[in-house]
Design a protein around this motif. Structure first.
Motif, PDB file in Angstrom:
ATOM      1  N   LEU A   1       0.830  -1.203   0.000  1.00 22.99           N
ATOM      2  CA  LEU A   1       0.000   0.000   0.000  1.00 22.99           C
ATOM      3  C   LEU A   1       0.867   1.256   0.000  1.00 22.99           C
ATOM      4  O   LEU A   1       0.556   2.242  -0.670  1.00 22.99           O
ATOM      5  CB  LEU A   1      -0.926  -0.005   1.221  1.00 22.99           C
ATOM      6  CG  LEU A   1      -1.964   1.117   1.297  1.00 22.99           C
ATOM      7  CD1 LEU A   1      -2.931   1.049   0.121  1.00 22.99           C
ATOM      8  CD2 LEU A   1      -2.722   1.057   2.608  1.00 22.99           C
ATOM      9  N   ILE A   2       1.985   1.194   0.705  1.00 20.51           N
ATOM     10  CA  ILE A   2       2.872   2.350   0.812  1.00 20.51           C
ATOM     11  C   ILE A   2       3.447   2.744  -0.550  1.00 20.51           C
ATOM     12  O   ILE A   2       3.829   3.889  -0.783  1.00 20.51           O
ATOM     13  CB  ILE A   2       4.009   2.061   1.830  1.00 20.51           C
ATOM     14  CG1 ILE A   2       4.687   3.349   2.271  1.00 20.51           C
ATOM     15  CG2 ILE A   2       5.009   1.085   1.282  1.00 20.51           C
ATOM     16  CD1 ILE A   2       3.848   4.207   3.151  1.00 20.51           C
TER      17      ILE A   2
ATOM     18  N   MET B   1       1.394  12.368  12.744  1.00 20.56           N
ATOM     19  CA  MET B   1       0.412  11.763  11.857  1.00 20.56           C
ATOM     20  C   MET B   1       1.098  11.011  10.716  1.00 20.56           C
ATOM     21  O   MET B   1       0.667   9.922  10.325  1.00 20.56           O
ATOM     22  CB  MET B   1      -0.529  12.829  11.289  1.00 20.56           C
ATOM     23  CG  MET B   1      -1.657  12.265  10.439  1.00 20.56           C
ATOM     24  SD  MET B   1      -2.764  13.558   9.822  1.00 20.56           S
ATOM     25  CE  MET B   1      -3.557  14.052  11.361  1.00 20.56           C
ATOM     26  N   ALA B   2       2.177  11.587  10.197  1.00 20.54           N
ATOM     27  CA  ALA B   2       2.917  10.954   9.104  1.00 20.54           C
ATOM     28  C   ALA B   2       3.492   9.611   9.550  1.00 20.54           C
ATOM     29  O   ALA B   2       3.368   8.601   8.849  1.00 20.54           O
ATOM     30  CB  ALA B   2       4.033  11.874   8.619  1.00 20.54           C
ATOM     31  N   ASN B   3       4.099   9.591  10.730  1.00 21.17           N
ATOM     32  CA  ASN B   3       4.689   8.353  11.242  1.00 21.17           C
ATOM     33  C   ASN B   3       3.631   7.276  11.450  1.00 21.17           C
ATOM     34  O   ASN B   3       3.837   6.105  11.112  1.00 21.17           O
ATOM     35  CB  ASN B   3       5.432   8.613  12.554  1.00 21.17           C
ATOM     36  CG  ASN B   3       6.712   9.392  12.348  1.00 21.17           C
ATOM     37  OD1 ASN B   3       7.257   9.420  11.250  1.00 21.17           O
ATOM     38  ND2 ASN B   3       7.191  10.042  13.398  1.00 21.17           N
TER      39      ASN B   3
ATOM     40  N   LEU C   1       2.342   6.090   7.929  1.00 16.49           N
ATOM     41  CA  LEU C   1       3.355   5.281   7.244  1.00 16.49           C
ATOM     42  C   LEU C   1       3.506   3.912   7.898  1.00 16.49           C
ATOM     43  O   LEU C   1       3.684   2.898   7.211  1.00 16.49           O
ATOM     44  CB  LEU C   1       4.699   6.008   7.239  1.00 16.49           C
ATOM     45  CG  LEU C   1       4.786   7.249   6.345  1.00 16.49           C
ATOM     46  CD1 LEU C   1       6.118   7.964   6.545  1.00 16.49           C
ATOM     47  CD2 LEU C   1       4.601   6.881   4.873  1.00 16.49           C
ATOM     48  N   LEU C   2       3.417   3.877   9.220  1.00 18.34           N
ATOM     49  CA  LEU C   2       3.509   2.615   9.945  1.00 18.34           C
ATOM     50  C   LEU C   2       2.353   1.692   9.572  1.00 18.34           C
ATOM     51  O   LEU C   2       2.535   0.501   9.300  1.00 18.34           O
ATOM     52  CB  LEU C   2       3.513   2.874  11.455  1.00 18.34           C
ATOM     53  CG  LEU C   2       3.712   1.652  12.349  1.00 18.34           C
ATOM     54  CD1 LEU C   2       5.087   1.032  12.114  1.00 18.34           C
ATOM     55  CD2 LEU C   2       3.560   2.034  13.806  1.00 18.34           C
TER      56      LEU C   2
ATOM     57  N   ASP D   1     -10.932  -4.023   5.130  1.00 18.79           N
ATOM     58  CA  ASP D   1      -9.915  -3.275   5.862  1.00 18.79           C
ATOM     59  C   ASP D   1     -10.165  -1.800   5.557  1.00 18.79           C
ATOM     60  O   ASP D   1      -9.856  -1.325   4.465  1.00 18.79           O
ATOM     61  CB  ASP D   1      -8.512  -3.699   5.400  1.00 18.79           C
ATOM     62  CG  ASP D   1      -7.416  -3.073   6.254  1.00 18.79           C
ATOM     63  OD1 ASP D   1      -7.564  -1.902   6.651  1.00 18.79           O
ATOM     64  OD2 ASP D   1      -6.407  -3.758   6.525  1.00 18.79           O
ATOM     65  N   TYR D   2     -10.733  -1.103   6.515  1.00 17.10           N
ATOM     66  CA  TYR D   2     -11.140   0.277   6.273  1.00 17.10           C
ATOM     67  C   TYR D   2      -9.961   1.222   6.111  1.00 17.10           C
ATOM     68  O   TYR D   2     -10.089   2.275   5.490  1.00 17.10           O
ATOM     69  CB  TYR D   2     -12.087   0.757   7.383  1.00 17.10           C
ATOM     70  CG  TYR D   2     -13.448   0.123   7.253  1.00 17.10           C
ATOM     71  CD1 TYR D   2     -14.361   0.596   6.310  1.00 17.10           C
ATOM     72  CD2 TYR D   2     -13.812  -0.972   8.034  1.00 17.10           C
ATOM     73  CE1 TYR D   2     -15.602   0.001   6.161  1.00 17.10           C
ATOM     74  CE2 TYR D   2     -15.057  -1.571   7.884  1.00 17.10           C
ATOM     75  CZ  TYR D   2     -15.944  -1.079   6.947  1.00 17.10           C
ATOM     76  OH  TYR D   2     -17.166  -1.680   6.776  1.00 17.10           O
ATOM     77  N   PHE D   3      -8.802   0.859   6.644  1.00 13.22           N
ATOM     78  CA  PHE D   3      -7.626   1.703   6.423  1.00 13.22           C
ATOM     79  C   PHE D   3      -7.219   1.645   4.951  1.00 13.22           C
ATOM     80  O   PHE D   3      -6.960   2.672   4.322  1.00 13.22           O
ATOM     81  CB  PHE D   3      -6.459   1.257   7.306  1.00 13.22           C
ATOM     82  CG  PHE D   3      -5.240   2.133   7.143  1.00 13.22           C
ATOM     83  CD1 PHE D   3      -5.103   3.292   7.892  1.00 13.22           C
ATOM     84  CD2 PHE D   3      -4.243   1.806   6.228  1.00 13.22           C
ATOM     85  CE1 PHE D   3      -3.990   4.120   7.719  1.00 13.22           C
ATOM     86  CE2 PHE D   3      -3.134   2.615   6.060  1.00 13.22           C
ATOM     87  CZ  PHE D   3      -3.009   3.780   6.806  1.00 13.22           C
TER      88      PHE D   3
END
Length: 200
Positions: A64-65, A78-80, A83-84, A123-125
């Motif tokens: 996904l990344i 928020m970025a970390n 990204l995680l 998977d809602y993310f």
């Protein structure tokens, strides 16, 4: 004299440590996988490639990344976190533009059981992240017996925005599917209406 001896001992110690670190006797607990894809994945990949023909390239198991980039001015916290989360996710297949490899559609196989059974639930993310960057996300239940036509219709249903942009579907109409798809009494997606099986 004593300094020379200390330096010599130090050099010998460093040399021994270096030899130990570069020792070729280090073992790797790996074995070669006999198959890169499962039988279901291989069959489905063949169906997708046949369904899209020469229009798109089909990429497999994309992180996904690799489909996303951070917005400007995103806070470090928020970025970390984003990204995680994104680093742990992947999609099974991605249709890309043949010329510049722009992602056009993400496709996930939905398994009802087995080690990938978690994909039965949305998977809602993943869905939310793809929706944010306007990449459609199709979730199709993994089962035998799909036809190329069914897979093509499922893909085309998700590609309506692209087809409108291409001028293949007029803007401002209530038409939900491209004209090239004939309406039949058969399901327009290779999915049952059950909430557990549907991948909208």
């Amino acid at each position: 004299m004593e300094i020379a001896i200390v330096l010599m001992v130090l050099l010998i110690t460093v040399a021994v440590v270096a030899i130990k670190l570069s020792d070729t006797s280090i073992t790797f607990p790996f074995a070669s996988k006999k198959q890169l894809f499962t039988e279901a994945e291989r069959q489905f990949l063949h169906l997708i490639e046949t369904a899209v023909g020469d229009e798109f390239r089909v990429m497999c198991r994309i992180k996904l990344i690799d489909l996303l980039s951070l917005k400007n001015n995103t806070s470090k916290k928020m970025a970390n976190s984003a990204l995680l989360q994104a680093g742990k996710k992947h999609v099974d297949f991605v249709l890309c533009d043949r010329k510049d490899f722009t992602p056009v559609l993400a496709i996930d196989l939905v398994y009802g059981q087995g080690k990938d059974g978690h994909k039965l639930k949305r998977d809602y993310f993943v869905s939310g992240a793809l929706d944010t960057v306007a990449i459609p996300h199709a979730r199709i239940k993994a089962k035998a017996g799909y036809t190329v036509t069914e897979i093509r219709e499922c893909i085309e249903t998700k590609l309506v925005p692209l087809r409108r942009k291409q001028g293949k579907i007029p803007f401002g109409t209530s038409q939900d599917k491209p004209e090239l798809i004939k309406r039949t009494n058969k399901p327009t997606r290779p999915l049952s209406p059950s909430r557990n099986a549907i991948a909208a």
